[in-house]
Design a protein around this motif. Sequence first.
Motif, PDB file in Angstrom:
ATOM      1  N   VAL A   1     -18.752  -1.822 -13.856  1.00 41.73           N
ATOM      2  CA  VAL A   1     -18.333  -1.077 -12.672  1.00 41.73           C
ATOM      3  C   VAL A   1     -16.985  -1.615 -12.200  1.00 41.73           C
ATOM      4  N   THR A   2     -16.081  -0.691 -11.887  1.00 42.85           N
ATOM      5  CA  THR A   2     -14.803  -1.055 -11.272  1.00 42.85           C
ATOM      6  C   THR A   2     -14.711  -0.323  -9.945  1.00 42.85           C
ATOM      7  N   THR A   3     -14.417  -1.068  -8.895  1.00 43.14           N
ATOM      8  CA  THR A   3     -14.207  -0.493  -7.566  1.00 43.14           C
ATOM      9  C   THR A   3     -12.720  -0.581  -7.232  1.00 43.14           C
ATOM     10  N   ILE A   4     -12.346  -0.067  -6.089  1.00 36.79           N
ATOM     11  CA  ILE A   4     -10.945  -0.128  -5.664  1.00 36.79           C
ATOM     12  C   ILE A   4     -10.464  -1.574  -5.607  1.00 36.79           C
ATOM     13  N   GLU A   5     -11.356  -2.492  -5.272  1.00 36.78           N
ATOM     14  CA  GLU A   5     -10.977  -3.907  -5.215  1.00 36.78           C
ATOM     15  C   GLU A   5     -10.646  -4.464  -6.600  1.00 36.78           C
ATOM     16  N   GLY A   6     -11.136  -3.814  -7.651  1.00 41.56           N
ATOM     17  CA  GLY A   6     -10.910  -4.288  -9.005  1.00 41.56           C
ATOM     18  C   GLY A   6      -9.671  -3.726  -9.684  1.00 41.56           C
ATOM     19  N   LEU A   7      -8.987  -2.776  -9.052  1.00 42.90           N
ATOM     20  CA  LEU A   7      -7.796  -2.185  -9.678  1.00 42.90           C
ATOM     21  C   LEU A   7      -6.572  -3.084  -9.608  1.00 42.90           C
ATOM     22  N   GLY A   8      -6.411  -3.782  -8.546  1.00 43.59           N
ATOM     23  CA  GLY A   8      -5.241  -4.630  -8.370  1.00 43.59           C
ATOM     24  C   GLY A   8      -5.498  -5.590  -7.231  1.00 43.59           C
ATOM     25  N   ASN A   9      -4.455  -6.270  -6.811  1.00 45.91           N
ATOM     26  CA  ASN A   9      -4.580  -7.171  -5.665  1.00 45.91           C
ATOM     27  C   ASN A   9      -3.307  -7.078  -4.845  1.00 45.91           C
ATOM     28  N   PRO A  10      -3.311  -7.606  -3.632  1.00 46.96           N
ATOM     29  CA  PRO A  10      -2.132  -7.440  -2.773  1.00 46.96           C
ATOM     30  C   PRO A  10      -0.822  -7.918  -3.386  1.00 46.96           C
ATOM     31  N   GLY A  11      -0.851  -8.941  -4.199  1.00 48.58           N
ATOM     32  CA  GLY A  11       0.370  -9.426  -4.819  1.00 48.58           C
ATOM     33  C   GLY A  11       0.743  -8.697  -6.095  1.00 48.58           C
ATOM     34  N   ASN A  12      -0.180  -7.904  -6.621  1.00 52.67           N
ATOM     35  CA  ASN A  12       0.062  -7.222  -7.885  1.00 52.67           C
ATOM     36  C   ASN A  12      -0.780  -5.944  -7.930  1.00 52.67           C
ATOM     37  N   MET A  13      -0.363  -4.953  -7.162  1.00 51.82           N
ATOM     38  CA  MET A  13      -1.109  -3.707  -7.110  1.00 51.82           C
ATOM     39  C   MET A  13      -1.050  -2.973  -8.440  1.00 51.82           C
ATOM     40  N   ALA A  14      -2.092  -2.223  -8.723  1.00 51.83           N
ATOM     41  CA  ALA A  14      -2.071  -1.330  -9.872  1.00 51.83           C
ATOM     42  C   ALA A  14      -0.965  -0.293  -9.639  1.00 51.83           C
ATOM     43  N   THR A  15      -0.427   0.243 -10.710  1.00 51.79           N
ATOM     44  CA  THR A  15       0.667   1.212 -10.620  1.00 51.79           C
ATOM     45  C   THR A  15       0.287   2.391  -9.731  1.00 51.79           C
ATOM     46  N   ILE A  16      -0.928   2.900  -9.874  1.00 52.93           N
ATOM     47  CA  ILE A  16      -1.346   4.046  -9.056  1.00 52.93           C
ATOM     48  C   ILE A  16      -1.416   3.656  -7.577  1.00 52.93           C
ATOM     49  N   GLN A  17      -1.845   2.442  -7.282  1.00 51.21           N
ATOM     50  CA  GLN A  17      -1.892   1.996  -5.886  1.00 51.21           C
ATOM     51  C   GLN A  17      -0.487   1.888  -5.307  1.00 51.21           C
ATOM     52  N   GLN A  18       0.459   1.356  -6.078  1.00 50.70           N
ATOM     53  CA  GLN A  18       1.829   1.225  -5.595  1.00 50.70           C
ATOM     54  C   GLN A  18       2.447   2.598  -5.358  1.00 50.70           C
ATOM     55  N   ALA A  19       2.168   3.546  -6.234  1.00 46.18           N
ATOM     56  CA  ALA A  19       2.677   4.914  -6.040  1.00 46.18           C
ATOM     57  C   ALA A  19       2.100   5.513  -4.757  1.00 46.18           C
ATOM     58  N   TRP A  20       0.831   5.229  -4.492  1.00 51.32           N
ATOM     59  CA  TRP A  20       0.197   5.714  -3.259  1.00 51.32           C
ATOM     60  C   TRP A  20       0.938   5.185  -2.037  1.00 51.32           C
ATOM     61  N   VAL A  21       1.285   3.911  -2.050  1.00 54.48           N
ATOM     62  CA  VAL A  21       2.011   3.295  -0.936  1.00 54.48           C
ATOM     63  C   VAL A  21       3.406   3.902  -0.833  1.00 54.48           C
ATOM     64  N   ASP A  22       4.099   3.985  -1.961  1.00 54.53           N
ATOM     65  CA  ASP A  22       5.474   4.481  -1.956  1.00 54.53           C
ATOM     66  C   ASP A  22       5.574   5.917  -1.460  1.00 54.53           C
TER      67      ASP A  22
END
Length: 155
Positions: free
Chosen positions: A70-91
Amino acid sequence: MTTQLMINGTSYDVALPDDVPLLWVLRDEIGLTGTKFGCGVAACGACTVQIDGEAVRSCQVALADVWGDVTTIEGLGNPGNMATIQQAWVDHQVAQCGYCQSGQIMNASVLLDDIPQPSDQDIDDAMQGNLCRCGTYPRIRAAIKDAAQRIMDEV
């Protein structure tokens, strides 16, 4: 009975009845609250997680039916190294209220794994069923397309 689950790369022994929804295991037993309860009937997508790389509604998967890691949102990345999709969401400033966003991101992550350069129709088809009451669908599409491009640029 104890069930062993692999969640975000960590093994957990869970002593709960087999019919408890995975959503409640994640939130109440493990303490991973990034996965949200939305409707409880798999109609909104807020509780989307990944099991063996497949996007699933965790409110409808019983503990005994979890078939893989199982992978949850917490498993995609971390604050110092977000997953690419998470960074795009922020941007792209996708989130407004943010409640649906973990489910949206988990679903979008699977989409990009399956279709690295999705068309608008691919995005619409894959994201159907992930509801956003704030209506940020144009930003969601833009973030997915941006993440796809970033991933391609990294290759």
